[in-house]
Design an enzyme around this catalytic site. Structure first.
Site, PDB file in Angstrom:
ATOM      1  N   THR A  95       0.846  -1.199   0.000  1.00 50.35           N
ATOM      2  CA  THR A  95       0.000   0.000   0.000  1.00 50.35           C
ATOM      3  C   THR A  95       0.880   1.247   0.000  1.00 50.35           C
ATOM      4  O   THR A  95       1.959   1.239   0.598  1.00 50.35           O
ATOM      5  CB  THR A  95      -0.885  -0.005   1.273  1.00 50.35           C
ATOM      6  OG1 THR A  95      -1.733  -1.146   1.219  1.00 50.35           O
ATOM      7  CG2 THR A  95      -1.754   1.245   1.375  1.00 50.35           C
ATOM      8  N   GLU A 108      -0.115  -5.828   5.961  1.00 48.19           N
ATOM      9  CA  GLU A 108       1.222  -5.856   5.345  1.00 48.19           C
ATOM     10  C   GLU A 108       2.126  -6.860   6.055  1.00 48.19           C
ATOM     11  O   GLU A 108       2.876  -7.601   5.416  1.00 48.19           O
ATOM     12  CB  GLU A 108       1.837  -4.455   5.386  1.00 48.19           C
ATOM     13  CG  GLU A 108       1.122  -3.490   4.448  1.00 48.19           C
ATOM     14  CD  GLU A 108       1.546  -2.038   4.588  1.00 48.19           C
ATOM     15  OE1 GLU A 108       1.186  -1.255   3.703  1.00 48.19           O
ATOM     16  OE2 GLU A 108       2.206  -1.683   5.572  1.00 48.19           O
ATOM     17  N   LYS A 126       6.903   0.640   8.903  1.00 48.39           N
ATOM     18  CA  LYS A 126       5.814   0.732   7.943  1.00 48.39           C
ATOM     19  C   LYS A 126       4.530   1.108   8.680  1.00 48.39           C
ATOM     20  O   LYS A 126       4.470   1.063   9.891  1.00 48.39           O
ATOM     21  CB  LYS A 126       5.623  -0.615   7.228  1.00 48.39           C
ATOM     22  CG  LYS A 126       6.789  -0.939   6.321  1.00 48.39           C
ATOM     23  CD  LYS A 126       6.593  -2.212   5.495  1.00 48.39           C
ATOM     24  CE  LYS A 126       5.255  -2.332   4.855  1.00 48.39           C
ATOM     25  NZ  LYS A 126       4.878  -1.191   4.024  1.00 48.39           N
ATOM     26  N   ASP A 138       6.333  -3.971  -1.618  1.00 49.29           N
ATOM     27  CA  ASP A 138       5.700  -2.939  -0.788  1.00 49.29           C
ATOM     28  C   ASP A 138       6.698  -1.816  -0.502  1.00 49.29           C
ATOM     29  O   ASP A 138       7.909  -2.002  -0.625  1.00 49.29           O
ATOM     30  CB  ASP A 138       5.195  -3.555   0.526  1.00 49.29           C
ATOM     31  CG  ASP A 138       4.174  -2.674   1.235  1.00 49.29           C
ATOM     32  OD1 ASP A 138       3.841  -1.582   0.715  1.00 49.29           O
ATOM     33  OD2 ASP A 138       3.694  -3.068   2.312  1.00 49.29           O
ATOM     34  N   GLY A 139       6.186  -0.687  -0.100  1.00 46.18           N
ATOM     35  CA  GLY A 139       7.008   0.463   0.256  1.00 46.18           C
ATOM     36  C   GLY A 139       7.376   0.446   1.727  1.00 46.18           C
ATOM     37  O   GLY A 139       7.154  -0.546   2.436  1.00 46.18           O
ATOM     38  N   ALA A 140       7.954   1.558   2.195  1.00 47.22           N
ATOM     39  CA  ALA A 140       8.319   1.677   3.613  1.00 47.22           C
ATOM     40  C   ALA A 140       8.385   3.148   3.987  1.00 47.22           C
ATOM     41  O   ALA A 140       8.577   4.020   3.133  1.00 47.22           O
ATOM     42  CB  ALA A 140       9.669   1.018   3.873  1.00 47.22           C
ATOM     43  N   GLY A 176       2.632   4.022   7.716  1.00 45.28           N
ATOM     44  CA  GLY A 176       2.224   5.411   7.526  1.00 45.28           C
ATOM     45  C   GLY A 176       0.853   5.499   6.862  1.00 45.28           C
ATOM     46  O   GLY A 176       0.061   6.398   7.152  1.00 45.28           O
ATOM     47  N   GLY A 177       0.572   4.522   5.990  1.00 45.15           N
ATOM     48  CA  GLY A 177      -0.727   4.485   5.312  1.00 45.15           C
ATOM     49  C   GLY A 177      -1.777   3.694   6.094  1.00 45.15           C
ATOM     50  O   GLY A 177      -2.921   3.545   5.626  1.00 45.15           O
TER      51      GLY A 177
HETATM   52  C1  5RP Z   1       1.505   1.834   4.282  1.00 49.03           C
HETATM   53  C2  5RP Z   1       2.979   1.752   4.235  1.00 49.03           C
HETATM   54  C3  5RP Z   1       3.662   2.369   3.077  1.00 49.03           C
HETATM   55  O1  5RP Z   1       4.469   1.411   2.470  1.00 49.03           O
HETATM   56  C4  5RP Z   1       4.519   3.505   3.562  1.00 49.03           C
HETATM   57  O2  5RP Z   1       3.696   4.428   4.241  1.00 49.03           O
HETATM   58  C5  5RP Z   1       5.244   4.193   2.388  1.00 49.03           C
HETATM   59  O3  5RP Z   1       4.346   4.945   1.640  1.00 49.03           O
HETATM   60  P1  5RP Z   1       4.761   5.755   0.351  1.00 49.03           P
HETATM   61  O4  5RP Z   1       5.083   4.739  -0.705  1.00 49.03           O
HETATM   62  O5  5RP Z   1       3.519   6.552   0.027  1.00 49.03           O
HETATM   63  O6  5RP Z   1       5.929   6.628   0.671  1.00 49.03           O
HETATM   64  O7  5RP Z   1       3.625   1.202   5.088  1.00 49.03           O
HETATM   65  O8  5RP Z   1       0.988   1.296   5.463  1.00 49.03           O
END
Ligand code: 5RP
Length: 219
Positions: A28, A103, A94, A81-83, A96-97
């Site tokens: 996400t 996840e 992780k 996935d992102g971080a 932030g979203g």
């Molecule tokens: C969501 C997450 C995202 O991977 C994290 O917030 C990074 O977001 P972005 O790709 O918008 O920088 O952990 O729960």
């Protein structure tokens, strides 16, 4: 190169880690959104994806990729996935979203975890980004007091209910010298569903966007 251009570059670089004909895990966030859009070109080769959020599920469906439940599949080949932060051991913060629990489940169920991030996410020590902790609503104040005992300053993420019906405390000012130990300590507080430290199950590969191009860091 802007942070968004770096995110797009790592999202495209992640396509070569996708295992054709196997179930994919999808995270996400804004970096993953680029990945999902790029993934549309491979739709014929992807039998399905396990998604970590309703938002990613909607984008996957738009891209023509079937969303499947983790209970329907026998494990996941690759999770992308992102971080919010990553250290050199590929331990992450992780959430932030707000999708940290799903996840963490998908990361645990995946053979390979490929993290995609712009260069601002690589840090010497985790903890500059407030650590998200998903909490059963009735336990919110109790868990907050326990987190203060661990040296943090929890802040209630007002107005946010997770996809699992819970609330989030963002913990500021934590000193994270031992990420695995802290992850376990927070997990042990009654009422905590999950915390955003991914130290026990770190990423296997980090694709980092930089001004010079995509840097690959392996664990
Ligand atoms: C969501 C997450 C995202 O991977 C994290 O917030 C990074 O977001 P972005 O790709 O918008 O920088 O952990 O729960």
């Amino acid at each position: 190169m802007s942070a968004d251009a770096q995110k797009r570059a790592v999202a495209e670089a992640a396509l070569r880690y996708v295992s054709r004909g196997e179930i994919l895990g999808v995270g996400t966030g804004s970096t993953v959104n680029h990945f999902i859009r790029a993934l549309a070109d491979l739709r014929e080769d992807i039998p399905g994806a396990v998604s970590s959020s309703e938002a990613s599920s909607a984008l996957l469906e738009e891209a023509g990729i079937p969303v499947v439940s983790l209970n329907e599949v026998n494990g996941i080949a690759v999770y992308v996935d992102g971080a919010d932060e990553a250290n050199n051991h590929l331990q992450l913060i992780k959430g932030g979203g707000g999708a940290l629990t799903r996840e963490k489940i998908i990361a645990a169920a995946s053979r390979q975890f490929v993290c995609i991030a712009d260069e601002s996410k690589l840090v010497g020590a985790l903890g500059g980004f407030p650590l998200p902790v998903e909490v059963i609503p009735m336990a919110r104040s109790y868990v907050a007091r326990e987190l203060i005992k661990l040296g943090g300053r929890p802040v209630y993420r007002q107005g946010v209910i997770t996809d699992n019906g819970n609330v989030i405390l963002d913990v500021h000012e934590l000193t994270i010298n031992e990420p695995i130990r802290l992850e376990q300590q927070i997990n042990n507080i009654a009422g905590v569903v999950c915390n955003g430290l991914f130290a026990m199950r770190p990423a296997d590969t980090l694709l980092l966007g930089t001004a010079e191009g995509v840097r690959t860091i392996q664990r």
